[in-house]
Design a protein around this motif. Structure first.
Motif, PDB file in Angstrom:
ATOM      1  N   GLU A  76       5.886 -15.129   4.705  1.00 58.49           N
ATOM      2  CA  GLU A  76       6.107 -13.680   4.715  1.00 58.49           C
ATOM      3  C   GLU A  76       6.866 -13.318   3.455  1.00 58.49           C
ATOM      4  O   GLU A  76       7.754 -14.053   3.019  1.00 58.49           O
ATOM      5  N   GLY A  77       6.472 -12.181   2.844  1.00 57.88           N
ATOM      6  CA  GLY A  77       7.179 -11.753   1.650  1.00 57.88           C
ATOM      7  C   GLY A  77       6.605 -10.490   1.052  1.00 57.88           C
ATOM      8  O   GLY A  77       5.656  -9.892   1.571  1.00 57.88           O
ATOM      9  N   PRO A  78       7.166 -10.078  -0.085  1.00 52.39           N
ATOM     10  CA  PRO A  78       6.741  -8.839  -0.734  1.00 52.39           C
ATOM     11  C   PRO A  78       5.433  -9.008  -1.501  1.00 52.39           C
ATOM     12  O   PRO A  78       5.112 -10.093  -1.986  1.00 52.39           O
ATOM     13  N   VAL A  79       4.724  -7.915  -1.628  1.00 56.15           N
ATOM     14  CA  VAL A  79       3.548  -7.873  -2.486  1.00 56.15           C
ATOM     15  C   VAL A  79       4.053  -7.768  -3.918  1.00 56.15           C
ATOM     16  O   VAL A  79       4.828  -6.865  -4.243  1.00 56.15           O
ATOM     17  N   VAL A  80       3.645  -8.709  -4.757  1.00 56.72           N
ATOM     18  CA  VAL A  80       4.105  -8.722  -6.144  1.00 56.72           C
ATOM     19  C   VAL A  80       3.019  -8.277  -7.114  1.00 56.72           C
ATOM     20  O   VAL A  80       3.292  -8.073  -8.295  1.00 56.72           O
ATOM     21  N   GLU A  81       1.802  -8.119  -6.597  1.00 58.04           N
ATOM     22  CA  GLU A  81       0.708  -7.658  -7.452  1.00 58.04           C
ATOM     23  C   GLU A  81      -0.367  -7.021  -6.594  1.00 58.04           C
ATOM     24  O   GLU A  81      -0.729  -7.543  -5.547  1.00 58.04           O
ATOM     25  N   VAL A  82      -0.866  -5.883  -7.057  1.00 61.36           N
ATOM     26  CA  VAL A  82      -2.048  -5.238  -6.485  1.00 61.36           C
ATOM     27  C   VAL A  82      -2.923  -4.879  -7.674  1.00 61.36           C
ATOM     28  O   VAL A  82      -2.458  -4.233  -8.616  1.00 61.36           O
ATOM     29  N   ARG A  83      -4.172  -5.323  -7.638  1.00 62.70           N
ATOM     30  CA  ARG A  83      -5.063  -5.012  -8.752  1.00 62.70           C
ATOM     31  C   ARG A  83      -6.489  -4.866  -8.250  1.00 62.70           C
ATOM     32  O   ARG A  83      -6.821  -5.329  -7.156  1.00 62.70           O
ATOM     33  N   GLU A  84      -7.295  -4.220  -9.061  1.00 63.29           N
ATOM     34  CA  GLU A  84      -8.706  -4.120  -8.721  1.00 63.29           C
ATOM     35  C   GLU A  84      -9.297  -5.512  -8.644  1.00 63.29           C
ATOM     36  O   GLU A  84      -8.925  -6.404  -9.398  1.00 63.29           O
ATOM     37  N   CYS A  85     -10.194  -5.687  -7.734  1.00 62.08           N
ATOM     38  CA  CYS A  85     -10.832  -6.980  -7.518  1.00 62.08           C
ATOM     39  C   CYS A  85     -11.931  -7.179  -8.557  1.00 62.08           C
ATOM     40  O   CYS A  85     -12.854  -6.368  -8.657  1.00 62.08           O
TER      41      CYS A  85
END
Length: 148
Positions: A76-85
């Motif tokens: 469990e933890g924070p989202v460190v990256e969100v990017r287009e696939c």
């Protein structure tokens, strides 16, 4: 018996479906997902507008439980990256991991169905719990029923 980090990483590298969990305003979401261990943690791919995508975006974190038989790893933890696939870099390797030779064809179908809404979410584990109790059963002379 608790896995060491190295053992739990090895377990995560094996082919398992995980259960992603996230807390959103409307409640807790827990759903099966494909996942991949990456340098920064764990990555999952989902549509930004899906329940998973909205819950992860809203909370900024998620958890993943991977279990088979009497072994498990929970992260469990924070989202460190969100990017287009990216089709070739993200989607095809994930589909091939789970479907082998049919993975690329499935990835193309997935991309065509969801389009530009697909995102890669990367979580860096802050908490890790893991265990393999099969050895403990053996030491006690207990033979658990086989699990599917």
């Amino acid at each position: 018996m608790t896995y060491s980090d190295g053992n739990s990483d090895g377990f995560l590298d094996e082919l398992h479906v995980g259960v992603l969990h996230a807390v959103a305003r409307v409640g807790t979401l827990a759903v099966p997902v494909w996942y991949r261990r990456v340098a920064d943690g764990i990555s999952v791919i989902t549509a930004l507008g899906s329940r998973k995508g909205r819950a992860i975006s809203e909370s900024g974190r998620f958890g993943l439980v991977v279990s088979t038989g009497y072994r498990y790893v929970s992260l469990e933890g924070p989202v460190v990256e969100v990017r287009e696939c990216d089709f070739a870099h993200d989607l095809v390797p994930m589909a091939v991991r789970y479907l082998g030779d049919d993975g690329e064809r499935y990835a193309a179908l997935w991309r065509d169905a969801v389009g530009d809404d697909l995102r890669v979410f990367v979580m860096r584990p802050e908490r890790r719990y893991s265990a393999d109790v099969t050895g403990e059963f053996a030491e006690l002379g207990i033979r658990p029923l086989p699990l599917p």
